[in-house]
Structures are given as C-alpha cells and as structure tokens.
Enzyme design. Structure first.
Site, PDB file in Angstrom:
ATOM      1  N   SER A  38      44.817  33.946  27.863  1.00  0.00           N
ATOM      2  CA  SER A  38      46.202  34.341  28.161  1.00  0.00           C
ATOM      3  C   SER A  38      47.186  33.242  27.793  1.00  0.00           C
ATOM      4  O   SER A  38      48.284  33.515  27.341  1.00  0.00           O
ATOM      5  CB  SER A  38      46.360  34.720  29.633  1.00  0.00           C
ATOM      6  OG  SER A  38      45.975  33.652  30.459  1.00  0.00           O
ATOM      7  N   TYR A 157      42.076  37.576  47.600  1.00  0.00           N
ATOM      8  CA  TYR A 157      41.089  37.333  46.537  1.00  0.00           C
ATOM      9  C   TYR A 157      39.829  38.157  46.810  1.00  0.00           C
ATOM     10  O   TYR A 157      39.338  38.877  45.946  1.00  0.00           O
ATOM     11  CB  TYR A 157      40.772  35.842  46.470  1.00  0.00           C
ATOM     12  CG  TYR A 157      39.681  35.470  45.489  1.00  0.00           C
ATOM     13  CD1 TYR A 157      39.918  35.464  44.116  1.00  0.00           C
ATOM     14  CD2 TYR A 157      38.401  35.119  45.931  1.00  0.00           C
ATOM     15  CE1 TYR A 157      38.916  35.120  43.220  1.00  0.00           C
ATOM     16  CE2 TYR A 157      37.399  34.768  45.042  1.00  0.00           C
ATOM     17  CZ  TYR A 157      37.654  34.765  43.682  1.00  0.00           C
ATOM     18  OH  TYR A 157      36.657  34.428  42.787  1.00  0.00           O
TER      19      TYR A 157
HETATM   20  N1  LIG Z   1      33.935  29.109  39.976  1.00  0.00           N
HETATM   21  C1  LIG Z   1      33.432  29.778  40.995  1.00  0.00           C
HETATM   22  O1  LIG Z   1      32.862  29.202  41.931  1.00  0.00           O
HETATM   23  C2  LIG Z   1      33.559  31.283  41.058  1.00  0.00           C
HETATM   24  C3  LIG Z   1      32.970  31.921  42.154  1.00  0.00           C
HETATM   25  C4  LIG Z   1      33.049  33.301  42.236  1.00  0.00           C
HETATM   26  C5  LIG Z   1      33.686  34.017  41.245  1.00  0.00           C
HETATM   27  N2  LIG Z   1      34.254  33.386  40.194  1.00  0.00           N
HETATM   28  C6  LIG Z   1      34.924  34.208  39.185  1.00  0.00           C
HETATM   29  O2  LIG Z   1      34.497  33.855  37.895  1.00  0.00           O
HETATM   30  C7  LIG Z   1      35.528  34.166  36.944  1.00  0.00           C
HETATM   31  C8  LIG Z   1      35.767  32.949  36.080  1.00  0.00           C
HETATM   32  O3  LIG Z   1      36.193  31.910  36.927  1.00  0.00           O
HETATM   33  P1  LIG Z   1      36.080  30.366  36.583  1.00  0.00           P
HETATM   34  O4  LIG Z   1      35.448  29.701  37.738  1.00  0.00           O
HETATM   35  O5  LIG Z   1      35.547  30.155  35.221  1.00  0.00           O
HETATM   36  O6  LIG Z   1      37.644  30.036  36.683  1.00  0.00           O
HETATM   37  P2  LIG Z   1      38.604  29.297  35.691  1.00  0.00           P
HETATM   38  O7  LIG Z   1      39.917  29.206  36.393  1.00  0.00           O
HETATM   39  O8  LIG Z   1      37.938  28.073  35.210  1.00  0.00           O
HETATM   40  O9  LIG Z   1      38.707  30.351  34.483  1.00  0.00           O
HETATM   41  C9  LIG Z   1      39.407  31.569  34.602  1.00  0.00           C
HETATM   42  C10 LIG Z   1      39.570  32.174  33.231  1.00  0.00           C
HETATM   43  O10 LIG Z   1      40.372  33.359  33.358  1.00  0.00           O
HETATM   44  C11 LIG Z   1      41.440  33.282  32.412  1.00  0.00           C
HETATM   45  N3  LIG Z   1      42.582  34.052  32.888  1.00  0.00           N
HETATM   46  C12 LIG Z   1      43.297  33.861  34.036  1.00  0.00           C
HETATM   47  N4  LIG Z   1      44.299  34.761  34.110  1.00  0.00           N
HETATM   48  C13 LIG Z   1      44.198  35.548  32.989  1.00  0.00           C
HETATM   49  C14 LIG Z   1      44.926  36.652  32.500  1.00  0.00           C
HETATM   50  N5  LIG Z   1      45.968  37.147  33.165  1.00  0.00           N
HETATM   51  N6  LIG Z   1      44.532  37.205  31.326  1.00  0.00           N
HETATM   52  C15 LIG Z   1      43.496  36.711  30.628  1.00  0.00           C
HETATM   53  N7  LIG Z   1      42.767  35.664  31.036  1.00  0.00           N
HETATM   54  C16 LIG Z   1      43.115  35.084  32.212  1.00  0.00           C
HETATM   55  C17 LIG Z   1      41.730  31.797  32.283  1.00  0.00           C
HETATM   56  O11 LIG Z   1      42.440  31.500  31.112  1.00  0.00           O
HETATM   57  C18 LIG Z   1      40.306  31.242  32.282  1.00  0.00           C
HETATM   58  O12 LIG Z   1      39.752  31.329  30.997  1.00  0.00           O
HETATM   59  C19 LIG Z   1      36.760  34.578  37.775  1.00  0.00           C
HETATM   60  O13 LIG Z   1      36.869  35.988  37.767  1.00  0.00           O
HETATM   61  C20 LIG Z   1      36.430  34.066  39.169  1.00  0.00           C
HETATM   62  O14 LIG Z   1      37.058  34.818  40.175  1.00  0.00           O
HETATM   63  C21 LIG Z   1      34.213  32.026  40.073  1.00  0.00           C
END
Ligand SMILES: NC(=O)c1ccc[n+]([C@@H]2O[C@H](COP(=O)([O-])OP(=O)(O)OC[C@H]3O[C@@H](n4cnc5c(N)ncnc54)[C@H](O)[C@@H]3O)[C@@H](O)[C@H]2O)c1
Length: 251
Positions: A38, A157
């Site tokens: 994004s 969330y």
């Molecule tokens: N890290 C954790 O412990 C964890 C735990 C449970 C779930 N998750 C889920 O895993 C997924 C990835 O998370 P992460 O830890 O890599 O987080 P992160 O913040 O490192 O990455 C998030 C990604 O989503 C993209 N993004 C955000 N808003 C966007 C939009 N409007 N359009 C397109 N892209 C968008 C960002 O650019 C990034 O690439 C998420 O859905 C998060 O909820 C992560």
C-alpha cells in the site's frame, strides 16, 4: 519437482513481515507472484528482485486493500501479468489498540476495513477467476485473537480477525464444489514490524508463556501457508490452523 511450479499467486501486504516471507517461500517453490503493497514501494521492489533471483516472475502492485476499486484494479493487473490466479493469500493487516471506551470511529473503521473488508474484496474479485479454472487456494492470515478474543486493549482487532474466520468457513462451504480451498492461519507472537508495539520486556513475558520456548518467525508462518496451498492439503478446507508454539491448543 518444486511444489508450486507454474502456479500464480497474489500475496497482499507482501513488501515486508509475514507477507514477504510467504512470497519468497512460494517463489522458491516455482510460483510467479504479485507483490501487493500500500505504501512501501521501495521495499516491494526489493522483494520483486529477490523473487526474480529464484527464477520466478513477479510484479509489485500498489493497492490499498480497504478500497474495493483498488482491489478490483489490482486483480485485473494481476490477471494481465500472470494470466490467471491460482493462489490468494490475504495477509495485509493492521493492529489497533484502544479499549472499547477508547477506540474512536475512525480507528475502528480502519481496522475492520483493512483486515476484514480487504479480505472480502480480494476474495470477491479473485474467486471468479478461480471458478473459471475449477481450481483455487485461498489462505487468510487471521490471528489467535480471532479465536480467543483479544486483550482488553484491542477488542476491535480481535473482532476483525473473528470475522475473517467466519468468512473463511463460509467461502469454504460455498466454493468447495468449484475446486477452491479456503483456509486461515492463526499466528501468535511472530517477530515482525507489527511486534514492535511490544517492548523487549513484554516480548520476553510472551516467550515464557509459549511451550516451545521461543517467539515465532515469519518463516514459521510461511511454511504452514505453503502446505495449505499445496495439493497435499486438497482435503483441508474451512480450517483455522494455529501457529503459536503451543500457546493456544484448543479452538
Ligand atoms: N506478527 C504477529 O505476531 C501476528 C500475529 C497474528 C496475526 N498476524 C497477522 O499477520 C498479518 C501480517 O502481519 P505482520 O506481523 O507481518 O505485520 P506487519 O505490520 O509487519 O505487515 C503488515 C503488512 O500489511 C501491509 N498492509 C497494511 N495495510 C495495508 C493496506 N491497507 N493495503 C495493503 N497492504 C497493507 C503492510 O504494508 C505490510 O506489508 C496481519 O494480518 C496480522 O494481523 C500477525
């Protein structure tokens, strides 16, 4: 033989974090990719370069998944580049802090719009492409918070992820007859930029509560997603797969 040789995938939010690890894991298995982002174009282009080094093809496409028109354009551009879409990973997501009393309308709308509606829009645009070929694999990156509810500091969330889980099961039922598998993964405590919200002391407290004794890596998530999109998992659909080192063992 590579597991995804010749397959075509869109991974949303794949310029860093879990999405990047999933994209690189797929590329190493012979899959061509759309790297969606994004804001972080530079990082997305770096991921494209890394993918190309594996011999796979890739393109970076900017689209905010919370915008249905941008998602529509992204899928059109993806089909123009890849010719079809076999795999969709709805990974893009944000966390939102604020208790029920604290969170304002704007933040609530944003977390639901990116995490839940973004997943809905991407599925709505991609499933018709998959139906035409009677083949498709969708994995939604949910969270442990979607099953057990989130801490008092982030109820919006957890709710957005719970909605993703129900969407996963609904689509698995509706599109199973079209050769489309729809599953979700529910990670917990994965070391990515999203974890920066927790300081080192909090991260250490979390680690101690995890039976395997460590925090997770993006690659821990990517390998499970790879299994779910492979034909080895063709009899698995409508499931929410925990990736949490044993922290949560039920539901
Ligand atoms: N890290 C954790 O412990 C964890 C735990 C449970 C779930 N998750 C889920 O895993 C997924 C990835 O998370 P992460 O830890 O890599 O987080 P992160 O913040 O490192 O990455 C998030 C990604 O989503 C993209 N993004 C955000 N808003 C966007 C939009 N409007 N359009 C397109 N892209 C968008 C960002 O650019 C990034 O690439 C998420 O859905 C998060 O909820 C992560």
């Amino acid at each position: 033989m590579k597991k995804l040789q010749g397959k075509k995938a869109i991974v949303t939010g794949s310029s860093y974090g879990i999405g990047k690890a999933v994209a690189l894991c797929f590329a190493n298995e012979g899959c061509d990719l759309v790297v969606n982002y994004s804001k972080s174009e530079k990082k997305a282009l770096e991921v494209v370069s890394e993918i190309e080094k594996t011999g796979a093809r890739a393109i970076a496409i900017r689209a905010d998944v919370s915008s249905s028109s941008e998602v529509k354009r992204m899928v059109e551009e993806a089909v123009a580049f890849l010719k079809t879409v076999d795999i969709l990973v709805n990974n893009a997501g944000i966390i939102a802090f604020g208790t029920l009393e604290e969170i304002d309308d704007e933040r609530l709308e944003k977390v639901l719009a990116i995490n839940y509606k973004g997943t809905f829009y991407c599925c709505r645009e991609t499933i018709p492409v998959m139906k035409r070929q009677n083949y498709g694999k969708i994995v939604n990156v949910s969270s442990i918070a979607g099953q057990q509810g989130d801490h008092a500091t982030a109820p919006s969330y957890g709710s957005s992820k719970g909605a993703m889980n129900v969407l996963t099961k609904s689509l698995a039922r509706q599109f199973g007859p079209y050769g489309i598998n729809v599953n979700a993964v529910a990670p917990h405590a994965i070391i990515t930029p999203m974890m920066d919200y927790w300081n080192k002391k909090r991260q250490e407290e979390m680690r101690k509560m995890i039976p395997v004794g460590r925090l997770g890596t993006p690659e821990d998530v990517a390998s499970v997603v790879l299994f779910l999109v492979s034909d080895e998992a063709s009899f698995v659909t409508g499931q929410i797969i925990n990736i949490n080192g044993g922290y949560l063992m039920d539901s």
